[in-house]
Design an enzyme around this catalytic site. Structure first.
Site, PDB file in Angstrom:
ATOM      1  N   ARG A 102       0.843  -1.207   0.000  1.00  0.00           N
ATOM      2  CA  ARG A 102       0.000   0.000   0.000  1.00  0.00           C
ATOM      3  C   ARG A 102       0.873   1.250   0.000  1.00  0.00           C
ATOM      4  O   ARG A 102       0.475   2.270   0.536  1.00  0.00           O
ATOM      5  CB  ARG A 102      -0.920   0.002   1.203  1.00  0.00           C
ATOM      6  CG  ARG A 102      -0.159  -0.200   2.484  1.00  0.00           C
ATOM      7  CD  ARG A 102      -0.945   0.116   3.703  1.00  0.00           C
ATOM      8  NE  ARG A 102      -0.180  -0.373   4.826  1.00  0.00           N
ATOM      9  CZ  ARG A 102      -0.434  -0.091   6.067  1.00  0.00           C
ATOM     10  NH1 ARG A 102      -1.441   0.671   6.364  1.00  0.00           N
ATOM     11  NH2 ARG A 102       0.321  -0.570   7.029  1.00  0.00           N
ATOM     12  N   LYS A 122       1.887   6.551   1.116  1.00  0.00           N
ATOM     13  CA  LYS A 122       1.441   5.344   1.825  1.00  0.00           C
ATOM     14  C   LYS A 122      -0.084   5.373   1.895  1.00  0.00           C
ATOM     15  O   LYS A 122      -0.654   6.310   2.448  1.00  0.00           O
ATOM     16  CB  LYS A 122       2.059   5.334   3.229  1.00  0.00           C
ATOM     17  CG  LYS A 122       1.791   4.064   4.021  1.00  0.00           C
ATOM     18  CD  LYS A 122       2.607   4.030   5.302  1.00  0.00           C
ATOM     19  CE  LYS A 122       2.206   2.839   6.167  1.00  0.00           C
ATOM     20  NZ  LYS A 122       2.910   2.826   7.453  1.00  0.00           N
ATOM     21  N   ASP A 134      -6.251  -3.983   0.045  1.00  0.00           N
ATOM     22  CA  ASP A 134      -6.768  -2.966  -0.876  1.00  0.00           C
ATOM     23  C   ASP A 134      -5.772  -1.843  -1.153  1.00  0.00           C
ATOM     24  O   ASP A 134      -6.051  -0.935  -1.929  1.00  0.00           O
ATOM     25  CB  ASP A 134      -8.081  -2.378  -0.329  1.00  0.00           C
ATOM     26  CG  ASP A 134      -7.908  -1.732   1.041  1.00  0.00           C
ATOM     27  OD1 ASP A 134      -6.763  -1.686   1.541  1.00  0.00           O
ATOM     28  OD2 ASP A 134      -8.916  -1.280   1.615  1.00  0.00           O
ATOM     29  N   GLY A 135      -4.620  -1.891  -0.475  1.00  0.00           N
ATOM     30  CA  GLY A 135      -3.608  -0.863  -0.707  1.00  0.00           C
ATOM     31  C   GLY A 135      -3.945   0.497  -0.099  1.00  0.00           C
ATOM     32  O   GLY A 135      -3.270   1.485  -0.373  1.00  0.00           O
ATOM     33  N   ASP A 261      10.742  -6.724   8.612  1.00  0.00           N
ATOM     34  CA  ASP A 261      10.379  -5.800   7.527  1.00  0.00           C
ATOM     35  C   ASP A 261      10.093  -4.401   8.065  1.00  0.00           C
ATOM     36  O   ASP A 261       9.917  -3.472   7.280  1.00  0.00           O
ATOM     37  CB  ASP A 261       9.170  -6.327   6.743  1.00  0.00           C
ATOM     38  CG  ASP A 261       7.998  -6.677   7.639  1.00  0.00           C
ATOM     39  OD1 ASP A 261       8.184  -7.520   8.538  1.00  0.00           O
ATOM     40  OD2 ASP A 261       6.919  -6.103   7.464  1.00  0.00           O
TER      41      ASP A 261
END
Ligand code: AMP
Ligand code: MG
Length: 500
Positions: A102, A122, A134-135, A261
């Site tokens: 996203r 973002k 859905d990003g 991450d």
């Protein structure tokens, strides 16, 4: 790549001097991709000072043209939007493919201090790494990242920054529909431990070497001249991260999702999800609703630091020595130095918090004993340190009142006073030095929630006020007492959510 209908030669058009080294150098670690257009963008916050620092024109950006860029509706000239690939250990389990699901890197600029900075959107919609998502992002979490990141910056802690937040006008669907938003994030880079893991998991030794060379040149250029550059690079990342986590610990910050991450190579704090600041001191404090076993509890952060850096070390084995056993031996020696390195960063920071300018072998015990007394007395972490300086100004009551049973604190304070006598600084000078390292205003959880709840209901006044207070966390201001107070005791533990 101008999608909006502005004319190219409009002199007021926002201009970014993009120089996109990641896109040029690291094929295989990203996919080009565009932001999804949004219907009715509205600027929620814009960071003029940061725009200036980046060498951008704040006036040109604080405009409809700027809004078009920050909402993803127009790609600024020279940008090459891309989603970065990365892998990562999440709560200890390895995911070989995460990546920017996203987020979109617009490009890099060289700021006014000659530092290369990433500019990223973002919440700008789906990317090739979105998997089932859905990003998108919601107003609450976007403003939370804005507020806490800028607060961390004002506290002097390395962090990604927030350049802008826009409401998209679209609803996004979680458990309930929420107003959508996009954060424009600025960082030294978005390279993570997980970026190295992405290449390593694919057995792509050449690509990982390229990534290491790129990271050395971008973040730790001095290590290029070391006898063993990749080992020196690892030691440099370890030092930056050890210093960072020591700073977190010294202000009661709990990141909440220290997955590999979410750990940068640059040493900046990244990804403000369920993070929060501790009120009363308790080592086992966990705020995140998804951290059911307390893996990322306050006191576990230094151990997780080492665990995560060990995952980075594993990816560097092929470059540290042609003899694999020797490479492992060398990296292990460096890993074994992280704990003492962390402790020395931490001790230096804690010494200054209790007003010491010299070192003595009793200091570690003295500091740990204060923490034990605080834990036993359910005392507020931030206020105890802040009010210690009041003792030097002749007022012990302010700090004593923070402890349920002040007797244990009194006994500690006597030992502290004795130690200060050896340290030989005038009381007021010392008190002032302490006030410069012990904040009075931190993002108190109840204040953050209050500001976000109002902002979600279109009232951004409490948010702006809180942001202003947190921009000067060390300077006490009359009238701002409510921002220094811990949350009223509700009997319910505070819980945070990832907001994804
Ligand atoms: P984070 O919780 O921000 O550390 O994200 C973990 C991973 O989930 C990253 O790969 C994100 O890009 C991805 N992710 C989080 N939220 C979304 C979303 N709404 N849509 C797509 N991917 C997401
Ligand atoms: Mg993340």
């Amino acid at each position: 790549m101008v999608k909006s209908n502005e004319t190219i030669d409009d002199p007021n058009r926002p201009h970014f001097n993009f120089d996109n080294s990641f896109a040029r150098s690291l094929e295989g670690f990203f996919k080009f991709c565009q932001a999804e257009p949004v219907v009715a963008p509205k600027l929620l916050q814009f960071n003029h000072a940061l725009a200036e620092e980046l060498g951008l024109d704040p006036v040109a950006l604080d405009s409809d043209a700027g809004l078009a860029i920050f909402s993803g509706n127009a790609a600024p000239e020279g940008s090459e939007p891309l989603a970065q690939a990365y892998a990562g250990h999440q709560f200890g389990g390895f995911s070989p493919q995460l990546g920017d699901g996203r987020a979109l890197l617009l490009g890099e600029v060289i700021d006014t201090r000659q530092r290369r900075r990433d500019i990223q959107l973002k919440g700008s919609g789906r990317t090739p790494f979105s998997r089932g998502g859905d990003g998108k992002a919601a107003v609450g979490p976007v403003l939370r990242e804005y507020l806490i990141g800028e607060g961390m910056h004002a506290l002097g802690i390395p962090t990604t920054r927030a350049l802008a937040a826009v409401a998209t006008g679209d609803a996004i669907y979680r458990e309930t529909p929420l107003p959508g938003a996009i954060l424009t994030r600025v960082s030294a880079s978005h390279i993570r431990v997980g970026t190295f893991q992405y290449g390593a998991a694919r057995g792509d030794v050449d690509k990982v070497r390229k990534l290491a060379d790129y990271s050395i040149a971008r973040h730790y250029p001095d290590t290029a001249d070391a006898e063993n550059p990749y080992l020196a690079f690892f030691a440099a990342v370890a030092d930056a991260q050890a210093a960072l986590v020591a700073r977190w610990m010294s202000i009661g910050f709990i990141h909440g999702v220290m997955n590999t991450d979410n750990m940068t190579i640059s040493g900046e704090t990244i990804d403000y999800g369920p993070c929060a600041f501790m009120d009363s001191y308790a080592r086992s404090t966990v705020f995140s609703s998804i951290d059911q076993h307390g893996r990322y509890a306050y006191a576990n952060q230094p151990e997780i630091l080492i665990w995560n850096l060990t995952r980075l070390a594993e990816t560097l084995i092929p470059f540290v020595d042609t003899d694999k056993d020797r490479a492992i031996e060398l990296l292990t020696e460096t890993i074994e130095c992280i704990q003492p390195l962390y402790e020395s960063h931490w001790l230096a920071g804690m010494r200054s918090k209790i007003g010491l300018s010299t070192e003595d072998s009793i200091d570690l015990q003295l500091i740990n004993d204060l923490l034990s007394v605080m834990e036993g007395g359910h005392a507020d972490f931030t206020l105890v340190f802040r009010r210690l300086s009041q003792v030097l100004r002749g007022d012990s009551d302010a700090v004593r009142h923070l402890f349920k049973e002040p007797g244990a604190f009194d006994a500690w304070a006597q030992r502290w006073q004795k130690r200060l006598e050896q340290d030989g600084i005038a009381a007021e000078t010392r008190a002032q030095a302490m006030d410069r390292v012990n904040p009075i205003y931190i993002p108190r959880n109840h204040k953050v929630e209050e500001a976000l709840a109002a902002a979600v209901n279109q009232d951004t006044v409490p948010f702006s006020k809180l942001l202003a207070v947190l921009s000067h966390p060390f300077d006490e201001v009359e009238g701002n007492e409510a921002y220094a107070e811990p949350a009223p005791v509700t009997g319910r533990p505070y819980r945070t959510f990832c907001g994804t």
